[in-house]
Scaffold this active site. Structure first.
Site, mmCIF file in Angstrom:
data_model
loop_
_atom_site.group_PDB
_atom_site.id
_atom_site.type_symbol
_atom_site.label_atom_id
_atom_site.label_comp_id
_atom_site.label_asym_id
_atom_site.label_seq_id
_atom_site.Cartn_x
_atom_site.Cartn_y
_atom_site.Cartn_z
ATOM 1 N N ILE A 46 0.880 -1.178 0.000
ATOM 2 C CA ILE A 46 0.000 0.000 0.000
ATOM 3 C C ILE A 46 0.911 1.220 0.000
ATOM 4 O O ILE A 46 1.616 1.479 0.989
ATOM 5 C CB ILE A 46 -0.923 0.005 1.239
ATOM 6 C CG1 ILE A 46 -1.720 -1.304 1.321
ATOM 7 C CG2 ILE A 46 -1.856 1.214 1.193
ATOM 8 C CD1 ILE A 46 -2.461 -1.501 2.634
ATOM 9 N N CYS A 56 5.011 -2.549 2.769
ATOM 10 C CA CYS A 56 5.145 -3.720 1.891
ATOM 11 C C CYS A 56 4.051 -4.752 2.185
ATOM 12 O O CYS A 56 3.477 -4.790 3.284
ATOM 13 C CB CYS A 56 6.494 -4.393 2.116
ATOM 14 S SG CYS A 56 7.909 -3.419 1.602
ATOM 15 N N GLU A 58 4.381 -7.910 2.769
ATOM 16 C CA GLU A 58 4.721 -8.842 3.854
ATOM 17 C C GLU A 58 4.342 -8.268 5.208
ATOM 18 O O GLU A 58 3.794 -8.949 6.077
ATOM 19 C CB GLU A 58 6.231 -9.143 3.856
ATOM 20 C CG GLU A 58 6.740 -9.826 2.604
ATOM 21 C CD GLU A 58 7.185 -8.855 1.506
ATOM 22 O OE1 GLU A 58 6.575 -7.775 1.351
ATOM 23 O OE2 GLU A 58 8.148 -9.201 0.806
HETATM 24 N N1 THU Z 1 7.492 -4.169 -2.009
HETATM 25 C C1 THU Z 1 6.804 -5.091 -1.302
HETATM 26 O O1 THU Z 1 5.606 -4.933 -1.031
HETATM 27 N N2 THU Z 1 7.464 -6.200 -0.894
HETATM 28 C C2 THU Z 1 8.724 -6.531 -1.260
HETATM 29 O O2 THU Z 1 9.196 -7.589 -0.902
HETATM 30 C C3 THU Z 1 9.503 -5.599 -2.082
HETATM 31 C C4 THU Z 1 8.899 -4.264 -2.311
HETATM 32 C C5 THU Z 1 6.765 -2.996 -2.519
HETATM 33 C C6 THU Z 1 7.042 -1.684 -1.857
HETATM 34 C C7 THU Z 1 6.668 -0.721 -2.946
HETATM 35 O O3 THU Z 1 5.275 -0.471 -2.898
HETATM 36 C C8 THU Z 1 6.962 -1.446 -4.230
HETATM 37 O O4 THU Z 1 7.055 -2.817 -3.886
HETATM 38 C C9 THU Z 1 8.239 -1.002 -4.931
HETATM 39 O O5 THU Z 1 9.308 -0.980 -4.050
#
Ligand code: THU
Length: 133
Positions: A46, A56, A58
């Site tokens: 988000i 993220c 996770e």
């Molecule tokens: N992101 C995640 O949600 N998890 C990950 O393991 C790597 C990065 C997201 C954060 C951001 O919204 C987008 O990916 C680009 O970095």
């Protein structure tokens, strides 16, 4: 309660990925976290217009589960679409380690590829609560 299969967890992460709010990066991520009872807690990334406030997938899944009172976890599937399977970022590795001594981490994508790691191999020599004692 039955444990979800490897394929069930991946399907849940891919489905959660569809709910990502990522208008800035356009990089969609989904996560599916299995607790000790075999229940699945999903999350997506988000993003915020103030980029640094982004969360993220996770950590969304983990914080949702913790806020429901869940404390013990077995596996997490992380779904994204990149040339190489996307691993959890450093911040998520730390926060996952804060709550899981060990955790199976399944990286996957919409093309049916997946690879399994242990959190301890992705995040060796972690800082953790014993250091604060
Ligand atoms: N992101 C995640 O949600 N998890 C990950 O393991 C790597 C990065 C997201 C954060 C951001 O919204 C987008 O990916 C680009 O970095």
């Amino acid at each position: 309660m039955n444990s979800p299969t490897h394929a069930d967890l991946i399907a849940a992460a891919l489905e959660a990925r569809q709910r990502a709010h990522a208008p800035y990066s356009k990089f969609l991520v989904g996560a599916a976290l299995e607790d000790e009872h075999g229940r699945i807690h999903t999350g997506c990334n988000i993003e915020s217009a103030s980029y640094g406030l982004t969360i993220c997938a996770e950590r969304t899944a983990l914080f949702k589960a913790i806020s429901m009172g869940v404390r013990n976890f077995r596996r997490i599937a992380v779904a994204a679409d990149s040339p190489q399977l996307t691993p959890p970022c450093g911040a998520c590795r730390q926060v996952l380690r804060d709550h899981c001594r060990e955790l199976e981490v399944i990286l996957c994508n919409p093309r049916g590829e997946s690879k399994v790691f242990q959190l301890s191999e992705l995040f060796p020599y972690p800082f953790h609560d014993d250091f604060l004692a």
